[in-house]
Enzyme design. Structure first.
Site, PDB file in Angstrom:
ATOM      1  N   LYS A 199     -19.634  -3.802  10.348  1.00  6.56           N
ATOM      2  CA  LYS A 199     -18.671  -4.893  10.205  1.00  6.56           C
ATOM      3  C   LYS A 199     -17.497  -4.641  11.137  1.00  6.56           C
ATOM      4  O   LYS A 199     -17.026  -3.519  11.261  1.00  6.56           O
ATOM      5  CB  LYS A 199     -18.161  -4.981   8.759  1.00  6.56           C
ATOM      6  CG  LYS A 199     -19.233  -5.329   7.762  1.00  6.56           C
ATOM      7  CD  LYS A 199     -18.660  -5.394   6.364  1.00  6.56           C
ATOM      8  CE  LYS A 199     -19.749  -5.709   5.352  1.00  6.56           C
ATOM      9  NZ  LYS A 199     -19.224  -5.713   3.999  1.00  6.56           N
ATOM     10  N   ARG A 203      -2.584  -6.287  -7.781  1.00  6.71           N
ATOM     11  CA  ARG A 203      -1.538  -7.258  -7.487  1.00  6.71           C
ATOM     12  C   ARG A 203      -1.561  -8.433  -8.448  1.00  6.71           C
ATOM     13  O   ARG A 203      -0.539  -9.030  -8.741  1.00  6.71           O
ATOM     14  CB  ARG A 203      -1.696  -7.806  -6.052  1.00  6.71           C
ATOM     15  CG  ARG A 203      -1.433  -6.795  -4.966  1.00  6.71           C
ATOM     16  CD  ARG A 203      -1.728  -7.349  -3.574  1.00  6.71           C
ATOM     17  NE  ARG A 203      -3.134  -7.720  -3.488  1.00  6.71           N
ATOM     18  CZ  ARG A 203      -3.581  -8.911  -3.102  1.00  6.71           C
ATOM     19  NH1 ARG A 203      -2.750  -9.841  -2.717  1.00  6.71           N
ATOM     20  NH2 ARG A 203      -4.871  -9.165  -3.078  1.00  6.71           N
ATOM     21  N   HIS A 219       0.839  -1.208   0.000  1.00  8.16           N
ATOM     22  CA  HIS A 219       0.000   0.000   0.000  1.00  8.16           C
ATOM     23  C   HIS A 219       0.868   1.249   0.000  1.00  8.16           C
ATOM     24  O   HIS A 219       0.622   2.192  -0.759  1.00  8.16           O
ATOM     25  CB  HIS A 219      -0.885   0.047   1.254  1.00  8.16           C
ATOM     26  CG  HIS A 219      -1.985  -0.940   1.305  1.00  8.16           C
ATOM     27  ND1 HIS A 219      -2.185  -1.765   2.392  1.00  8.16           N
ATOM     28  CD2 HIS A 219      -2.970  -1.240   0.422  1.00  8.16           C
ATOM     29  CE1 HIS A 219      -3.243  -2.522   2.178  1.00  8.16           C
ATOM     30  NE2 HIS A 219      -3.733  -2.233   0.990  1.00  8.16           N
ATOM     31  N   SER A 265      -3.605  -7.715   3.028  1.00  6.59           N
ATOM     32  CA  SER A 265      -3.983  -7.469   4.422  1.00  6.59           C
ATOM     33  C   SER A 265      -4.544  -8.733   5.069  1.00  6.59           C
ATOM     34  O   SER A 265      -4.295  -8.998   6.242  1.00  6.59           O
ATOM     35  CB  SER A 265      -5.006  -6.335   4.504  1.00  6.59           C
ATOM     36  OG  SER A 265      -4.424  -5.122   4.110  1.00  6.59           O
TER      37      SER A 265
END
Length: 164
Positions: free
Chosen positions: A43, A93, A19, A131
């Site tokens: 969430k 990616r 990132h 992540s």
């Protein structure tokens, strides 16, 4: 002539070195780059929104034209318009990222055709890092220092100190 303004969004739960690299590269393309930490209060994330904001701000403090913002339960196009952005910046990616981002781009363009999307390819060294993989390594108490900025390590140490 107006400034070139970009918006790079994500959950950054947690931020990775990939990132940081993408944001550094994107910051050279814009006069102002907003980094938006997007979240949904319904969430639960691994890190709190406050922790993510601390980590991201610290990791990007060396970039003068970058400003970190948070957004709760809003569409990215709404935030982009409010910030005066002309473009989204997204990192890719792999082909799975491309499929996801192409779908997101379709809807962003339908909702806000004036906004462009710029895709930056991750450097090969960062392509395997996500992540979700980092959260898994954290859960199994593995060393993640090679994959995340120092601000993430510091935040984990802070959390561990609070537990003890």
């Amino acid at each position: 002539m107006s400034d070139k303004i970009g918006l790079f969004t994500g959950s950054f739960d947690p931020m990775t070195k990939g990132h940081v690299d993408l944001i550094e590269r994107a910051s050279r393309l814009f006069d102002k780059l907003y980094v938006g930490i997007f979240y949904n209060r319904e969430k639960s994330g691994f890190f709190t929104i406050e922790a993510r904001e601390r980590m991201v701000k610290e990791a990007l403090q060396h970039l003068d034209n970058v400003e970190v913002i948070t957004s709760q339960n809003e569409l990215a196009v709404t935030v982009a318009r409010r910030m005066g952005a002309q473009a989204f910046v997204r990192g890719l990616r792999n082909s799975q990222d491309l499929d996801y981002e192409a779908n997101m781009n379709f809807f962003n363009h339908e909702l806000a055709g004036e906004l462009e999307t710029i895709f930056l390819l991750s450097k090969p060294v960062y392509q395997p890092i996500s992540s979700s993989r980092i959260r898994e390594l954290i859960a199994f108490q593995q060393d993640i220092a090679a994959y995340v900025p120092q601000s993430v390590i510091k935040e984990l140490e802070r959390i561990n100190n609070e537990k003890n």
